[in-house]
Design a protein around this motif. Structure first.
Motif, PDB file in Angstrom:
ATOM      1  N   LEU A 232       0.847  -1.195   0.000  1.00 34.63           N
ATOM      2  CA  LEU A 232       0.000   0.000   0.000  1.00 34.63           C
ATOM      3  C   LEU A 232       0.882   1.245   0.000  1.00 34.63           C
ATOM      4  O   LEU A 232       1.586   1.510   0.978  1.00 34.63           O
TER       5      LEU A 232
ATOM      6  N   THR B 118      -2.315  -7.600   0.909  1.00 36.70           N
ATOM      7  CA  THR B 118      -2.470  -6.158   0.730  1.00 36.70           C
ATOM      8  C   THR B 118      -3.933  -5.781   0.513  1.00 36.70           C
ATOM      9  O   THR B 118      -4.414  -4.776   1.052  1.00 36.70           O
TER      10      THR B 118
ATOM     11  N   ARG C 166      -6.199  -2.927   2.420  1.00 37.32           N
ATOM     12  CA  ARG C 166      -6.827  -1.836   1.675  1.00 37.32           C
ATOM     13  C   ARG C 166      -8.330  -1.793   1.945  1.00 37.32           C
ATOM     14  O   ARG C 166      -8.897  -0.722   2.206  1.00 37.32           O
TER      15      ARG C 166
ATOM     16  N   GLU D  82     -10.287   1.333   3.707  1.00 40.03           N
ATOM     17  CA  GLU D  82     -11.308   2.028   2.919  1.00 40.03           C
ATOM     18  C   GLU D  82     -12.675   2.002   3.580  1.00 40.03           C
ATOM     19  O   GLU D  82     -13.523   2.862   3.295  1.00 40.03           O
TER      20      GLU D  82
END
Length: 260
Positions: free
Chosen positions: A52, A117, A121, A125
């Motif tokens: 990220l 990953t 994420r 989010e």
């Protein structure tokens, strides 16, 4: 939630002592140094976080930072990775990291060997922007569907059963009060009545009776800590699988090394 660039990620890699069962089983000093698929668990976690770009700094907390010096997966990331000495428990380590690194702070553990990953994420989010602390959980159906033979500890709420995913987002300084509350629960772990008093007898009874919802539980903790807490449900069943005992290690090695 849109995550600002420059985020710091903390990886807890401390030991539970010289006789930690999993480390002894694998023949290493720290379980973070156990190899799976040719890489140590701590390398696997750090490399997933490094995927990220908004994570600018990855801090690994371990009692002896020199233990990490020979790990190519960490050296490859250069100054993006640094180390701190772990404290006497996970809560103490996180509290020390907060004091030195501040917020926002993403926290995970070195035994989260399957970490991807995409999971991180998704978690970031979906963290609500108005919360001080967020925790990732996976619903039992998702976990069992992804890893039928895993043995997990289930949090049994009125709205479902969940397992923790070892991902926490400490968004504001108020999250420090939740960490200190966690420390109090750690101190009281052998005194159930004290733990119940801290959580609240009413909430504890509702949980035992299966009448406490997860949202209500988080709200209650938030009230106790004067902080706003939220849960992010991950749709990735494997995100609930960490390596905490020999059977977990055997399972994760079968998943990562199917031909082994």
């Amino acid at each position: 939630m849109k995550t600002a660039a420059g985020l710091t990620a903390l990886v807890l890699a401390g030991s539970r002592g010289p006789h930690e069962a999993l480390a002894v089983y694998a023949g290493v000093s720290h379980k973070a140094l156990i190899e799976i698929g040719g890489r140590t668990m701590v390398e696997r976690v750090v490399e997933a976080l490094a995927g990220l770009p908004e994570i600018a700094r990855i801090v690994v907390m371990i009692e002896e930072p020199a233990l990490l010096d020979g790990l190519a997966g960490l050296r490859r990331l250069g100054t993006r990775v640094r180390t701190l000495r772990a404290a006497g428990s996970p809560s103490l380590s996180v509290n020390a990291a907060l004091e030195q690194l501040g917020t926002p702070l993403l926290v995970t553990t070195a035994d989260h060997a399957l970490l991807e990953t995409a999971w991180v994420r998704h978690f970031l989010e979906h963290c609500p922007a108005d919360r001080d602390v967020c925790v990732a959980l996976a619903r039992r159906q998702e976990v069992v569907a992804a890893v039928p033979d895993t043995q997990r500890t289930w949090l049994r709420f009125a709205d479902g059963q969940f397992s923790g995913c070892n991902l926490f987002y400490l968004a504001t300084p108020a999250a420090g009060r939740v960490v200190r509350f966690w420390r109090q629960l750690e101190n009281d772990r052998k005194q159930p009545l004290k733990m119940l008093r801290r959580v609240g007898y009413g909430s504890a009874l509702r949980y035992v009776l299966g009448r406490l919802s997860l949202v209500s539980a988080l709200d209650r903790i938030g009230e106790r800590c004067d902080a706003r807490a939220a849960m992010v449900e991950l749709p990735f069943g494997r995100a609930a699988v960490d390596v905490d005992k020999p059977s977990d290690l055997d399972l994760v090695r079968r998943l990562v090394e199917p031909g082994a």
